[in-house]
Design a protein around this motif. Structure first.
Motif, PDB file in Angstrom:
ATOM      1  N   LEU A 187      37.676  42.838  34.201  1.00 49.23           N
ATOM      2  CA  LEU A 187      37.427  41.574  34.941  1.00 49.23           C
ATOM      3  C   LEU A 187      37.922  41.282  36.306  1.00 49.23           C
ATOM      4  CD1 LEU A 187      36.179  39.348  33.606  1.00 49.23           C
ATOM      5  CD2 LEU A 187      38.446  38.218  33.192  1.00 49.23           C
ATOM      6  N   PHE A 188      39.315  41.936  36.595  1.00 50.09           N
ATOM      7  CA  PHE A 188      39.738  41.887  38.147  1.00 50.09           C
ATOM      8  C   PHE A 188      39.361  42.875  39.228  1.00 50.09           C
ATOM      9  CE2 PHE A 188      42.438  39.446  35.333  1.00 50.09           C
ATOM     10  CZ  PHE A 188      42.412  38.202  35.830  1.00 50.09           C
ATOM     11  N   ASN A 189      39.148  42.618  40.244  1.00 46.11           N
ATOM     12  CA  ASN A 189      38.547  43.710  41.246  1.00 46.11           C
ATOM     13  C   ASN A 189      39.365  44.754  41.338  1.00 46.11           C
ATOM     14  OD1 ASN A 189      40.299  42.004  42.898  1.00 46.11           O
ATOM     15  ND2 ASN A 189      39.318  42.595  44.630  1.00 46.11           N
ATOM     16  N   ASP A 190      40.831  44.736  41.342  1.00 47.13           N
ATOM     17  CA  ASP A 190      41.613  45.657  41.410  1.00 47.13           C
ATOM     18  C   ASP A 190      41.864  46.734  40.050  1.00 47.13           C
ATOM     19  OD1 ASP A 190      43.016  43.169  40.676  1.00 47.13           O
ATOM     20  OD2 ASP A 190      44.649  44.237  40.519  1.00 47.13           O
ATOM     21  N   ARG A 191      41.220  46.107  39.183  1.00 43.24           N
ATOM     22  CA  ARG A 191      40.921  47.009  37.819  1.00 43.24           C
ATOM     23  C   ARG A 191      39.918  47.615  37.499  1.00 43.24           C
ATOM     24  NH1 ARG A 191      44.777  45.248  33.778  1.00 43.24           N
ATOM     25  NH2 ARG A 191      46.697  44.686  34.890  1.00 43.24           N
ATOM     26  N   VAL A 192      38.625  47.017  37.841  1.00 51.11           N
ATOM     27  CA  VAL A 192      37.349  47.631  37.387  1.00 51.11           C
ATOM     28  C   VAL A 192      37.053  48.668  38.257  1.00 51.11           C
ATOM     29  CG1 VAL A 192      36.570  45.186  37.032  1.00 51.11           C
ATOM     30  CG2 VAL A 192      35.985  46.039  39.205  1.00 51.11           C
ATOM     31  N   PRO A 235      33.208  40.858  39.053  1.00 49.73           N
ATOM     32  CA  PRO A 235      34.916  40.877  38.888  1.00 49.73           C
ATOM     33  C   PRO A 235      35.274  39.677  39.934  1.00 49.73           C
ATOM     34  CG  PRO A 235      33.817  43.033  39.627  1.00 49.73           C
ATOM     35  CD  PRO A 235      32.741  42.161  39.367  1.00 49.73           C
ATOM     36  N   ILE A 236      36.313  39.224  39.241  1.00 48.79           N
ATOM     37  CA  ILE A 236      37.207  38.053  39.915  1.00 48.79           C
ATOM     38  C   ILE A 236      38.135  38.801  41.172  1.00 48.79           C
ATOM     39  CG2 ILE A 236      39.279  36.538  39.730  1.00 48.79           C
ATOM     40  CD1 ILE A 236      38.115  36.351  36.532  1.00 48.79           C
ATOM     41  N   LEU A 237      37.902  38.271  42.515  1.00 48.40           N
ATOM     42  CA  LEU A 237      38.555  38.859  43.507  1.00 48.40           C
ATOM     43  C   LEU A 237      39.690  38.365  43.891  1.00 48.40           C
ATOM     44  CD1 LEU A 237      34.931  38.412  45.257  1.00 48.40           C
ATOM     45  CD2 LEU A 237      35.641  40.323  43.798  1.00 48.40           C
ATOM     46  N   ARG A 238      40.763  39.165  43.391  1.00 45.43           N
ATOM     47  CA  ARG A 238      42.039  38.645  43.615  1.00 45.43           C
ATOM     48  C   ARG A 238      42.881  39.530  44.737  1.00 45.43           C
ATOM     49  NH1 ARG A 238      45.099  39.982  37.729  1.00 45.43           N
ATOM     50  NH2 ARG A 238      44.903  42.255  38.033  1.00 45.43           N
ATOM     51  N   HIS A 239      42.341  40.763  44.843  1.00 44.93           N
ATOM     52  CA  HIS A 239      42.786  41.931  45.804  1.00 44.93           C
ATOM     53  C   HIS A 239      42.065  41.893  46.858  1.00 44.93           C
ATOM     54  CE1 HIS A 239      45.044  45.338  46.797  1.00 44.93           C
ATOM     55  NE2 HIS A 239      44.084  46.143  47.022  1.00 44.93           N
TER      56      HIS A 239
END
Ligand code: FEO
Length: 425
Positions: A187-192, A235-239
């Motif tokens: 889900l999150f841009n630093d994981r996908v 992705p959700i862009l938190r990084h």
């Protein structure tokens, strides 16, 4: 490792959750977009002390996933607010059912979305229309310790689109903009996985025709202290969320346009195909004629040289476009049509266009290309030039004149074409 659980919302901050759905097996979106590993339909929930807001819904077929996740973090009687950033069915499919389950909620949407909302609810004729409030830039909703602010960002990529800003958390619920068709349960841009291709592909096919509106939206959004971008797909862009704004600005700002603008120049791109060298001779003469006009830079391309896809950037940046083709069995050559059909992802409205070509028998290609240019809303100020077989000296002179006239239009020197009404009969 997966972050998404089948029955649970995913927390972005205390009281702020992802309640969307994953569609990993989709391979075509809206018929035209390839989705190599599927997509997601992202919806969000924000809890305040005085109410709960739901931001967007999901495609109808995925409504069960959406409602299960919603129910894991809120009751329907707590929902006071439904924000619709965009009403395309992949985000509004579950809306009629949400309105039934949360009848006390007021809908907030852009003024241009009002008619779409009515159309969307038309099949549910026994359903009372919801209370709704049109909002625009500067409007806010207080949920109690949580403030939603709205930004009017039309044509990203429909007339109705807007972005919603959660002030206290620095979160931007951006709708389709900054999204992509990339499904990953992390889900999150630093994981996908690496989704750069998908992010740029999405921009190129969805946002690119609205480049000017993208730049307008960036003017509104860049001053925000963004800590997280929550788009409607991907992705959700938190990084490093600001990197995605910067990439959008790069993609929406063609380099060739910058160079030529800095030099005060207009650009003319001439594309051609030639079976026996005759249409090539015409193209070269047109280029020579255009270069007679100061302030016009001409580029010449033989489409026999390869794939047409990489010309899209050039066409987007060019001020004028000329297309030359021989006539083959009463039609223009296929690579010309391939190039012209690729222009649906580029805003070419208002550019100057022209057609030309050599022929053996009937010469329909030129008129067909002109019709297509007009269909794409290009201005066609010069009548297309059809020449039988090899151009002689006077015909090459006519080609140079066509190039020169087109170039004069580019720099604003030409008079509008006079139409002989008798010729229209
Ligand atoms: Fe994702 Fe324009 O809908």
């Amino acid at each position: 490792m997966s972050i998404v659980h089948p029955d649970q919302a995913v927390e972005l901050a205390p009281g702020v959750h992802w309640i969307g759905a994953l569609d990993p097996h989709l391979r075509r979106f809206d018929i035209i977009l390839s989705t190599a590993n599927g997509t997601s339909y992202n919806a969000y929930l924000v809890r305040g002390e005085q109410g709960v807001a739901v931001i967007d819904t999901v495609k109808e077929a995925f409504a069960d996933d959406f409602f299960r996740r919603l129910e894991s973090v809120a009751r329907y009687d707590e929902i006071t607010t439904i924000v619709l950033n965009h009403l395309e069915p992949d985000h509004s499919g579950a809306l009629p059912e949400l309105l039934r389950r949360a009848p006390n909620a007021r809908v907030y949407l852009s003024s241009r979305a009002q008619m779409m909302l009515k159309a969307l609810l038309k099949p549910s004729s026994n359903q009372a229309p919801p209370d709704y409030t049109p909002v625009t830039t500067g409007d806010t909703i207080d949920l109690g310790g949580r403030t939603l602010a709205f930004f009017h960002t039309p044509y990203l990529h429909w007339p109705d689109t807007q972005c919603t800003w959660l002030v206290e958390e620095g979160m931007l619920f951006s709708g389709d903009v900054f999204g992509c068709h990339y499904c990953d349960p992390r889900l999150f841009n630093d994981r996908v996985g690496d989704f750069r291709f998908s992010f740029e592909y999405y921009y190129a096919h969805i946002m690119r025709p609205f480049r000017a509106h993208v730049l307008d939206a960036l003017e509104l959004l860049e001053p925000l202290d963004i800590r997280l971008i929550a788009p409607a797909h991907g992705p959700i862009l938190r990084h490093h969320p600001r990197d995605y704004l910067a990439r959008y600005r790069e993609m929406a700002t063609p380099r060739l346009a910058l160079d030529t603008e800095a030099a005060g120049e207009k650009t003319l791109a001439v594309f051609y195909l030639s079976a026996y060298g005759n249409t090539r001779s015409m193209a070269e003469a047109i280029a020579i004629g255009a270069e007679r006009i100061a302030g016009v830079r001409v580029s010449l391309f033989d489409l026999e040289g390869g794939d047409t896809a990489h010309f899209t950037d050039l066409i987007e940046a060019a001020d004028g476009l000329a297309f030359g083709s021989p006539t083959l069995n009463g039609d223009a050559a296929p690579p010309i049509w391939a190039l012209l059909s690729s222009l649906t992802t580029v805003n070419v409205k208002g550019k100057f266009g022209a057609a030309f070509g050599s022929y053996g028998w009937s010469g329909e290609a030129v008129r067909l290309i002109e019709d297509r240019l007009r269909g794409l809303k290009l201005r066609v100020p010069v009548e297309g030039l059809r020449l039988k077989l090899a151009p002689d000296a006077s015909e090459l002179d006519a080609c140079r004149t066509l190039g020169e006239t087109l170039a004069r239009h580019l720099v604003g020197e030409a008079m509008p074409r006079e139409v002989d009404l008798a010729s229209l009969s």
